[in-house]
Write an enzyme that holds these catalytic residues in place. Structure first.
Site, PDB file in Angstrom:
ATOM      1  N   ASP A 111       0.840  -1.202   0.000  1.00 61.68           N
ATOM      2  CA  ASP A 111       0.000   0.000   0.000  1.00 61.68           C
ATOM      3  C   ASP A 111       0.873   1.249   0.000  1.00 61.68           C
ATOM      4  O   ASP A 111       0.646   2.177  -0.769  1.00 61.68           O
ATOM      5  CB  ASP A 111      -0.929  -0.017   1.215  1.00 61.68           C
ATOM      6  N   ASP A 143       3.280   1.153  -3.451  1.00 64.49           N
ATOM      7  CA  ASP A 143       2.698   1.454  -4.768  1.00 64.49           C
ATOM      8  C   ASP A 143       2.456   2.952  -4.932  1.00 64.49           C
ATOM      9  O   ASP A 143       2.696   3.506  -5.994  1.00 64.49           O
ATOM     10  CB  ASP A 143       1.444   0.625  -5.060  1.00 64.49           C
ATOM     11  N   GLY A 144       2.010   3.610  -3.867  1.00 61.69           N
ATOM     12  CA  GLY A 144       1.821   5.063  -3.949  1.00 61.69           C
ATOM     13  C   GLY A 144       3.130   5.804  -4.116  1.00 61.69           C
ATOM     14  O   GLY A 144       3.235   6.754  -4.907  1.00 61.69           O
ATOM     15  N   ARG A 152       4.106   8.005  -7.564  1.00 60.60           N
ATOM     16  CA  ARG A 152       4.487   9.426  -7.535  1.00 60.60           C
ATOM     17  C   ARG A 152       5.922   9.612  -8.021  1.00 60.60           C
ATOM     18  O   ARG A 152       6.208  10.507  -8.806  1.00 60.60           O
ATOM     19  CB  ARG A 152       4.320   9.991  -6.114  1.00 60.60           C
ATOM     20  N   THR A 161      -2.250   6.935 -12.329  1.00 59.37           N
ATOM     21  CA  THR A 161      -3.270   6.727 -13.353  1.00 59.37           C
ATOM     22  C   THR A 161      -4.650   6.822 -12.712  1.00 59.37           C
ATOM     23  O   THR A 161      -4.793   6.588 -11.508  1.00 59.37           O
ATOM     24  CB  THR A 161      -3.136   5.333 -14.005  1.00 59.37           C
ATOM     25  N   ASP A 187      -6.506   1.755  -5.737  1.00 57.29           N
ATOM     26  CA  ASP A 187      -5.707   1.760  -4.514  1.00 57.29           C
ATOM     27  C   ASP A 187      -6.564   1.899  -3.254  1.00 57.29           C
ATOM     28  O   ASP A 187      -6.465   1.073  -2.346  1.00 57.29           O
ATOM     29  CB  ASP A 187      -4.634   2.845  -4.578  1.00 57.29           C
ATOM     30  N   ASP A 226      -7.266  -1.003  -0.290  1.00 54.55           N
ATOM     31  CA  ASP A 226      -7.011  -0.734   1.126  1.00 54.55           C
ATOM     32  C   ASP A 226      -8.234  -1.037   1.973  1.00 54.55           C
ATOM     33  O   ASP A 226      -8.147  -1.701   3.005  1.00 54.55           O
ATOM     34  CB  ASP A 226      -6.635   0.733   1.336  1.00 54.55           C
TER      35      ASP A 226
END
Length: 182
Positions: free
Chosen positions: A44, A47-48, A52, A58, A65, A69
């Protein structure tokens, strides 16, 4: 398909694996369940960060995302409500799940109004997520009534308090639009 989106999809695929491991009748099933949850929680964050850093954000990732979560957290809380079979587990769990539903709907509605930025993730929301993930890991790893389980439950209550705080902050930010629409 970008790496951040693949990590998000992996997190979703971990959910049924987490459930299966939780119910296995072996002594190692709970630590494995907790480790799977921890890996999913790490993806989690990762990936963020990658989306960035590599400029790979996207619309699909922005949608998927938070869904991943919330699914992961709701499933873990559902498993723990059954495992603890206690009002003391149920109360903070339902607060957390209820908040997630309210804030998801609020963000969607604000996005329709073109004002999603006014309900963007805050530092309280990030702190809530960190406390929540650690609490869920501890509750999955340790048995109910153990020192680790009690510490995890205490942290879940802190997370529930942060959950309410962040929900009030988001509702306060959206309040002008909410009353204008009545």
């Amino acid at each position: 398909m970008s790496i951040p989106n693949i990590l998000t999809l992996i997190r979703i695929l971990f959910i049924p694996l987490l459930v299966v491991c939780f119910y296995l009748p072996y002594a190692w099933s709970l630590p494995i369940t907790a480790l799977l949850f921890a890996l999913a929680a790490i993806t989690d964050w990762f990936d963020g960060y990658l989306a960035r850093r590599w400029n790979q954000t996207t619309p699909f990732g922005a949608f998927l995302d938070p869904v991943a979560d919330k699914l992961m957290v709701a499933v873990a809380l559902g498993l723990l409500i059954e495992r603890y079979d206690s009002l003391w587990m149920t109360i903070p769990s339902l607060i957390i799940i209820g908040r997630e539903i309210v804030i998801s709907a609020l963000r969607e509605w604000m996005a329709e109004l073109g004002k999603r930025g006014s309900v963007a993730v805050s530092w309280v929301g990030k702190l809530k997520t960190a406390a929540q993930m650690l609490a869920l890991f501890m509750l999955l790893f340790f048995t109910p009534g153990s020192a680790g389980g009690d510490a995890g439950l205490s942290l879940l209550y802190i997370s529930a308090a942060l959950t309410l705080w962040s929900m009030i902050s988001y509702l306060r930010a959206a309040w002008p639009e909410l009353v204008r629409s009545v």
